[in-house]
Motif scaffolding. Structure first.
Motif, PDB file in Angstrom:
ATOM      1  N   MET A  42       6.716   2.224   1.745  1.00 42.45           N
ATOM      2  CA  MET A  42       5.259   2.140   1.627  1.00 42.45           C
ATOM      3  C   MET A  42       4.620   3.522   1.709  1.00 42.45           C
ATOM      4  O   MET A  42       3.672   3.837   0.967  1.00 42.45           O
ATOM      5  N   MET A 183       7.102  -5.163  -1.984  1.00 47.11           N
ATOM      6  CA  MET A 183       6.675  -6.218  -1.062  1.00 47.11           C
ATOM      7  C   MET A 183       7.690  -7.346  -0.950  1.00 47.11           C
ATOM      8  O   MET A 183       7.645  -8.126   0.014  1.00 47.11           O
ATOM      9  N   ALA A 186       9.335  -6.968   2.238  1.00 47.39           N
ATOM     10  CA  ALA A 186       8.454  -6.957   3.410  1.00 47.39           C
ATOM     11  C   ALA A 186       8.893  -7.892   4.530  1.00 47.39           C
ATOM     12  O   ALA A 186       8.866  -7.494   5.705  1.00 47.39           O
ATOM     13  N   THR A 250      -1.778 -11.113   4.181  1.00 44.60           N
ATOM     14  CA  THR A 250      -0.693 -10.174   3.872  1.00 44.60           C
ATOM     15  C   THR A 250      -0.997  -8.754   4.355  1.00 44.60           C
ATOM     16  O   THR A 250      -0.174  -8.152   5.054  1.00 44.60           O
ATOM     17  N   THR A 254       0.878  -6.855   7.502  1.00 45.42           N
ATOM     18  CA  THR A 254       1.492  -5.549   7.226  1.00 45.42           C
ATOM     19  C   THR A 254       0.986  -4.496   8.201  1.00 45.42           C
ATOM     20  O   THR A 254       1.760  -3.712   8.765  1.00 45.42           O
ATOM     21  N   THR A 264      -0.755   0.289   4.704  1.00 51.95           N
ATOM     22  CA  THR A 264      -1.337  -0.990   4.297  1.00 51.95           C
ATOM     23  C   THR A 264      -2.197  -0.864   3.043  1.00 51.95           C
ATOM     24  O   THR A 264      -2.629  -1.866   2.483  1.00 51.95           O
ATOM     25  N   ALA A 267      -1.055  -3.069  -0.024  1.00 52.90           N
ATOM     26  CA  ALA A 267      -1.311  -4.502   0.189  1.00 52.90           C
ATOM     27  C   ALA A 267      -2.808  -4.792   0.159  1.00 52.90           C
ATOM     28  O   ALA A 267      -3.240  -5.848  -0.344  1.00 52.90           O
ATOM     29  N   GLN A 270      -4.105  -4.866  -3.444  1.00 56.12           N
ATOM     30  CA  GLN A 270      -3.742  -6.139  -4.064  1.00 56.12           C
ATOM     31  C   GLN A 270      -4.656  -7.262  -3.586  1.00 56.12           C
ATOM     32  O   GLN A 270      -5.134  -8.075  -4.387  1.00 56.12           O
TER      33      GLN A 270
END
Length: 408
Positions: A42, A183, A186, A250, A254, A264, A267, A270
């Protein structure tokens, strides 16, 4: 249920990881490398993702005045929510003092490096001395500023910059697809990371800091549940609340597991896309919010101040103390977070503003470590709901009706 399937999968992985952490204790640290792999992936993707996302949205923006409007409302939202979170924690520590009955032995802190002034620290935050240094997550604010400038330059180049603008846009799309691939790992990464956190720090939660944890964790969770629901309702009514909670789990999970707002960002981008936040709003608010918007850190700053007041048996209940505390929490949560070593500077600010001895510094450092997971969850989730509030301010009450959301 399809929309909640992956977040629930992540939560299940974290629960399993927590149980392993409790059962294995410090031996659970052997699982940490699996979590570090996810975290490193990430962190690796976040630099090109931020660069391409911000540069592309500005390079392709036909109305630069809109960018100024977005950033103005963004700062207003960040400051107002920071003040609200500070007041919430002041109420909590007033009702339940976090240092009641606590006895901590003071230790002499390590020698502090004061070679750099605050001005020099700020220079380091907004610029880097060499081009290659911009490609580091430790220079996130400098990267964001450079991304904005590259986007402006491309936009101002007109037709001659069109090919480069297409390259930036293509790069942004590729990075988002790469995030989706990462992900898939994850659940394993977050489960392992959380097992390590619980195994290593679990015993400390039962010690001198237990009362502070009992105050902070419920307040942070309630602010997350109630405060963000209210913000989402202000942003988009019942539909705003529904779309927020449908997509926030999500990034929240995270952030809770990794303890990093920066990690993060993918995420969150998204999630806000699925919430219907316009591309130019989310691509500006989310990366900047990860650097300069910290409601969870503002909550923690008030807790740290009240904790020290209790240890030193000082009266926390005065308007002047509250006013200074809110000011410090805003600096820690909105300004200092963008400066290298900002957390350390914030803790130093708390000590110097109230005249606490330097021996108190390790206390704040340990307390900061223990509250970091929920603080980061609030920080990162706050960026997402802030992007919704900015959308309403910029695009009007009907922004959700006009939003185009991808299929979940």
């Amino acid at each position: 249920m399809k929309a909640y399937r992956f977040p629930l999968f992540l939560i299940a992985a974290i629960i399993i990881g927590s149980i392993l952490g409790i059962l294995l204790g410090e031996r659970a640290e052997v699982l940490k490398p699996l979590g570090d792999i996810f975290l490193n992936l990430m962190f690796t993707i976040v630099v090109p993702l931020v660069f391409f996302s911000i540069s592309a949205v500005i390079a392709n923006m036909s109305n630069l005045k809109r960018l100024g409007t977005i950033m103005t409302w963004m700062m207003i939202v960040f400051i107002v929510t920071g003040i609200i979170s500070s007041i919430v924690m002041i109420a909590a520590v007033t009702l339940s003092p976090p240092a009641a009955g606590v006895s901590i032995q003071f230790e002499t802190p390590e020698e502090i490096d004061e070679s750099l002034s605050l001005g020099a620290q700020i220079v380091q935050a907004v610029t880097v001395p060499d081009f290659v240094d911009i490609f580091s997550r430790t220079s996130m604010l400098a990267l964001i500023i450079m991304s904005v400038l590259v986007g402006f330059a491309t936009n101002l180049a007109g037709s001659e910059g069109r090919i480069f603008a297409q390259f930036l846009n293509s790069g942004a799309q590729v990075m988002r697809k790469l995030v989706g691939i990462i992900m898939y790992y994850a659940p394993i990464g977050l489960g392992a990371y959380f097992a390590s956190l619980v195994g290593v720090f679990g015993p400390e939660l039962l010690g001198s800091y237990a009362k502070a944890m009992i105050v902070y964790y419920p307040v942070a969770i309630l602010y997350f549940l109630i405060g963000f629901t209210l913000y989402a309702f202000i942003a988009g009514g019942k539909s705003g609340v529904k779309v927020f909670w449908k997509n926030i789990l999500t990034p929240a999970v995270t952030a809770l597991s990794t303890g990093s707002s920066v990690a993060t960002i993918p995420a969150n981008l998204q999630a806000t896309e699925k919430m219907g936040v316009h591309k130019d709003v989310r691509d500006v608010v989310i990366p900047l919010g990860a650097s300069i918007h910290m409601d969870g850190s503002a909550l923690a700053a008030i807790l740290k101040i009240a904790f020290l007041f209790g240890i030193f048996q000082m009266d926390f209940l005065s308007f002047q103390t509250f006013a200074i505390a809110i000011g410090i929490s805003l600096l820690v949560g909105t300004v200092m977070s963008g400066v290298p070593g900002g957390g350390f500077i914030g803790e130093m600010l708390i000590i110097t503003m109230y005249g606490f001895p330097m021996e108190a510094l390790p206390i704040l450092a340990i307390l900061g470590t223990l509250v970091d997971p929920p603080a980061t969850m609030v920080n990162a989730s706050g960026d997402a709901v802030s992007s919704m509030l900015v959308s309403r301010a910029v695009e009007g009450d009907e922004w959700m009706d006009e939003a185009e959301r991808p299929a979940s």
